[in-house]
Design a protein around this motif. Structure first.
Motif, PDB file in Angstrom:
ATOM      1  N   LYS A   1       0.819  -1.209   0.000  1.00 47.88           N
ATOM      2  CA  LYS A   1       0.000   0.000   0.000  1.00 47.88           C
ATOM      3  C   LYS A   1       0.854   1.261   0.000  1.00 47.88           C
ATOM      4  CE  LYS A   1      -4.184  -1.980   2.046  1.00 47.88           C
ATOM      5  NZ  LYS A   1      -5.114  -1.982   3.207  1.00 47.88           N
ATOM      6  N   ALA A   2       2.089   1.132   0.491  1.00 46.27           N
ATOM      7  CA  ALA A   2       3.024   2.258   0.452  1.00 46.27           C
ATOM      8  C   ALA A   2       3.748   2.342  -0.889  1.00 46.27           C
ATOM      9  CB  ALA A   2       4.046   2.127   1.579  1.00 46.27           C
ATOM     10  N   GLY A   3       3.447   1.405  -1.794  1.00 45.13           N
ATOM     11  CA  GLY A   3       4.033   1.427  -3.120  1.00 45.13           C
ATOM     12  C   GLY A   3       5.453   0.907  -3.197  1.00 45.13           C
ATOM     13  N   LYS A   4       5.862   0.084  -2.222  1.00 49.18           N
ATOM     14  CA  LYS A   4       7.227  -0.432  -2.199  1.00 49.18           C
ATOM     15  C   LYS A   4       7.271  -1.854  -2.775  1.00 49.18           C
ATOM     16  CE  LYS A   4       8.032   3.375  -0.043  1.00 49.18           C
ATOM     17  NZ  LYS A   4       8.412   4.558  -0.858  1.00 49.18           N
ATOM     18  N   HIS A   5       8.146  -2.071  -3.738  1.00 50.34           N
ATOM     19  CA  HIS A   5       8.331  -3.406  -4.297  1.00 50.34           C
ATOM     20  C   HIS A   5       8.830  -4.351  -3.209  1.00 50.34           C
ATOM     21  CE1 HIS A   5       7.615  -1.635  -8.164  1.00 50.34           C
ATOM     22  NE2 HIS A   5       8.638  -0.809  -8.035  1.00 50.34           N
ATOM     23  N   ILE A   6       8.471  -5.647  -3.328  1.00 53.25           N
ATOM     24  CA  ILE A   6       8.701  -6.592  -2.233  1.00 53.25           C
ATOM     25  C   ILE A   6       9.426  -7.837  -2.727  1.00 53.25           C
ATOM     26  CG2 ILE A   6       7.616  -8.045  -0.483  1.00 53.25           C
ATOM     27  CD1 ILE A   6       5.175  -6.118  -0.641  1.00 53.25           C
ATOM     28  N   PHE A   7      10.537  -8.141  -2.076  1.00 59.96           N
ATOM     29  CA  PHE A   7      11.210  -9.434  -2.220  1.00 59.96           C
ATOM     30  C   PHE A   7      11.123 -10.114  -0.864  1.00 59.96           C
ATOM     31  CE2 PHE A   7      14.928 -12.212  -1.853  1.00 59.96           C
ATOM     32  CZ  PHE A   7      14.815 -12.961  -3.010  1.00 59.96           C
ATOM     33  N   THR A   8      10.698 -11.370  -0.828  1.00 62.65           N
ATOM     34  CA  THR A   8      10.467 -12.003   0.463  1.00 62.65           C
ATOM     35  C   THR A   8      10.982 -13.427   0.543  1.00 62.65           C
ATOM     36  OG1 THR A   8       8.780 -12.595   2.103  1.00 62.65           O
ATOM     37  CG2 THR A   8       8.159 -12.772  -0.217  1.00 62.65           C
ATOM     38  N   GLU A   9      11.353 -13.790   1.740  1.00 58.00           N
ATOM     39  CA  GLU A   9      11.728 -15.176   2.052  1.00 58.00           C
ATOM     40  C   GLU A   9      10.480 -16.046   2.006  1.00 58.00           C
ATOM     41  OE1 GLU A   9      13.631 -18.583   3.128  1.00 58.00           O
ATOM     42  OE2 GLU A   9      14.488 -16.707   2.411  1.00 58.00           O
ATOM     43  N   LYS A  10      10.657 -17.320   1.602  1.00 63.46           N
ATOM     44  CA  LYS A  10       9.550 -18.278   1.647  1.00 63.46           C
ATOM     45  C   LYS A  10       9.319 -18.696   3.105  1.00 63.46           C
ATOM     46  CE  LYS A  10      12.979 -21.312   2.205  1.00 63.46           C
ATOM     47  NZ  LYS A  10      13.424 -21.576   3.582  1.00 63.46           N
ATOM     48  N   VAL A  11       8.095 -19.175   3.453  1.00 68.83           N
ATOM     49  CA  VAL A  11       6.920 -19.198   2.610  1.00 68.83           C
ATOM     50  C   VAL A  11       6.301 -17.802   2.572  1.00 68.83           C
ATOM     51  CG1 VAL A  11       6.302 -21.626   2.844  1.00 68.83           C
ATOM     52  CG2 VAL A  11       5.551 -20.009   4.590  1.00 68.83           C
ATOM     53  N   LEU A  12       5.474 -17.591   1.523  1.00 67.38           N
ATOM     54  CA  LEU A  12       4.867 -16.275   1.376  1.00 67.38           C
ATOM     55  C   LEU A  12       3.977 -15.947   2.564  1.00 67.38           C
ATOM     56  CD1 LEU A  12       4.264 -13.751  -0.256  1.00 67.38           C
ATOM     57  CD2 LEU A  12       2.594 -15.070  -1.587  1.00 67.38           C
ATOM     58  N   ALA A  13       3.213 -16.931   3.041  1.00 65.77           N
ATOM     59  CA  ALA A  13       2.292 -16.694   4.160  1.00 65.77           C
ATOM     60  C   ALA A  13       1.901 -18.024   4.775  1.00 65.77           C
ATOM     61  CB  ALA A  13       1.050 -15.945   3.678  1.00 65.77           C
ATOM     62  N   PRO A  14       1.334 -18.010   5.978  1.00 71.50           N
ATOM     63  CA  PRO A  14       0.905 -19.264   6.611  1.00 71.50           C
ATOM     64  C   PRO A  14      -0.271 -19.939   5.925  1.00 71.50           C
ATOM     65  CG  PRO A  14       1.258 -17.549   8.262  1.00 71.50           C
ATOM     66  CD  PRO A  14       1.285 -16.882   6.920  1.00 71.50           C
TER      67      PRO A  14
END
Length: 338
Positions: A88-101
């Motif tokens: 929502k703040a417009g920031k691109h996201i790179f994330t560690e797995k897993v994406l979510a529970p």
């Protein structure tokens, strides 16, 4: 790219956070400019190690006009709220797995990214490895015949006591509330998405057996069996209690394939390969997920395959955790997590 993307690391909870911070500094298209963590000790130590400012004010950090993206490596249970906030703040996201529970949370994250023009990539690195492409080529060529069985094993000794210590893997990896699950939820993600790639992401049933060799609170030894409608069986193995070579086995009605990271050796056998055991060349790795993320930002493209696989990875991990908790085989399609 005229100037590097300015990136902040949000969270040093995961052991790979330092790797991602290092990648951010080493990639020519990115610059590490800040660190945030709700754990001050972890965050301040990370900021000091990489020579950038630490901030405890997440709202101010996400509000920076000069901040292009964030690397999120917090506790798993914090992913959904933090990623939606960053999107929502417009920031691109790179994330560690897993994406979510859960699948629901994963889909909410992806929707938030899409709605706000944010490029989201989940770290699924072994999809880009050379042996993965070589195995896909063998399967695609049909030399194994009808596939009947696949097995992927990945383990390390992070929970094994050494020299009076309980193991090099932090105890937070065994906290059910924050980690969601143990060896399967963390390290087991890699065998999961590889089995899904090789055999398909739509098994009929899932059965999980979890054990805790070292008694640290969550499983450090896990086996998951996926049963497919066409009668294939997929076996996913992960552990924190032994150090074994990473291995892949794919069997079919006409041939077999084995890969081991020891020597980076890929072997096939069967009539299509001259009736004798053959060693095949393994190509170099492709671009890693972080580099892919930078490319998606630069080229204004969506990581369609990565996001689809990230959702199915979440679905399988959630199903395995549910099966282990219930102590029974469960249907796969309806699983969403707990």
């Amino acid at each position: 790219m005229s100037k590097p993307l300015k990136i902040a690391v949000l969270g040093f909870w995961h052991v790979h956070a330092k790797d991602y911070a290092r990648q951010t500094q080493e990639h020519p298209g990115t610059e590490l400019v800040a660190v945030w963590d709700d754990d001050l000790a972890l965050g301040e130590a990370g900021a000091e190690q990489f020579g950038v400012p630490f901030t405890a004010d997440l709202e101010a950090l996400l509000g920076r006009d000069d901040l292009d993206g964030v690397v999120i490596s917090t506790a798993t249970n914090a992913h959904r709220d933090l990623m939606v906030r960053a999107a929502k703040a417009g920031k691109h996201i790179f994330t560690e797995k897993v994406l979510a529970p859960t699948v629901t949370e994963a889909e909410e994250i992806i929707a938030a990214a899409d709605d706000n023009g944010v490029k989201l990539v989940v770290s699924l690195p072994r999809l880009a490895h050379g042996y993965t492409q070589a195995i896909r080529d063998v399967i695609g060529a049909g030399g194994l015949g009808r596939l009947t069985y696949g097995r992927v094993r990945l383990s390390h000794d992070g929970a094994v006591p050494r020299d009076g210590n309980e193991g090099w893997l932090p105890q937070r990896f065994f906290d059910r509330e924050t980690a969601i699950g143990g060896a399967l939820t963390d390290l087991g993600c890699h065998p999961v998405y590889l089995i899904q790639l090789f055999l398909g992401a739509d098994p009929e049933t899932v059965s999980a057996t979890y054990r805790s060799v070292n008694g640290r609170g969550l499983e450090d030894n896990a086996v998951v069996t996926a049963g497919y409608r066409d009668q294939k069986i997929g076996v996913i193995e992960a552990g924190f209690a032994s150090r074994n070579p990473f291995t892949i086995e794919i069997f079919g009605t006409d041939g077999s394939l084995t890969y081991t990271e020891t020597g980076n050796v890929l072997r096939v056998s069967g009539p299509a390969f001259g009736g004798e055991d053959q060693q095949l060349p393994v190509p170099d790795h492709g671009n890693d997920p972080f580099a892919q993320w930078v490319d998606h930002i630069t080229n204004d493209t969506r990581a369609d395959d990565n996001l689809a696989r990230a959702v199915e990875l979440t679905r399988m991990v959630a199903a395995a955790n549910e099966s282990a908790a219930q102590g029974r085989t469960i249907p796969y399609s309806a699983s969403d997590g707990v």
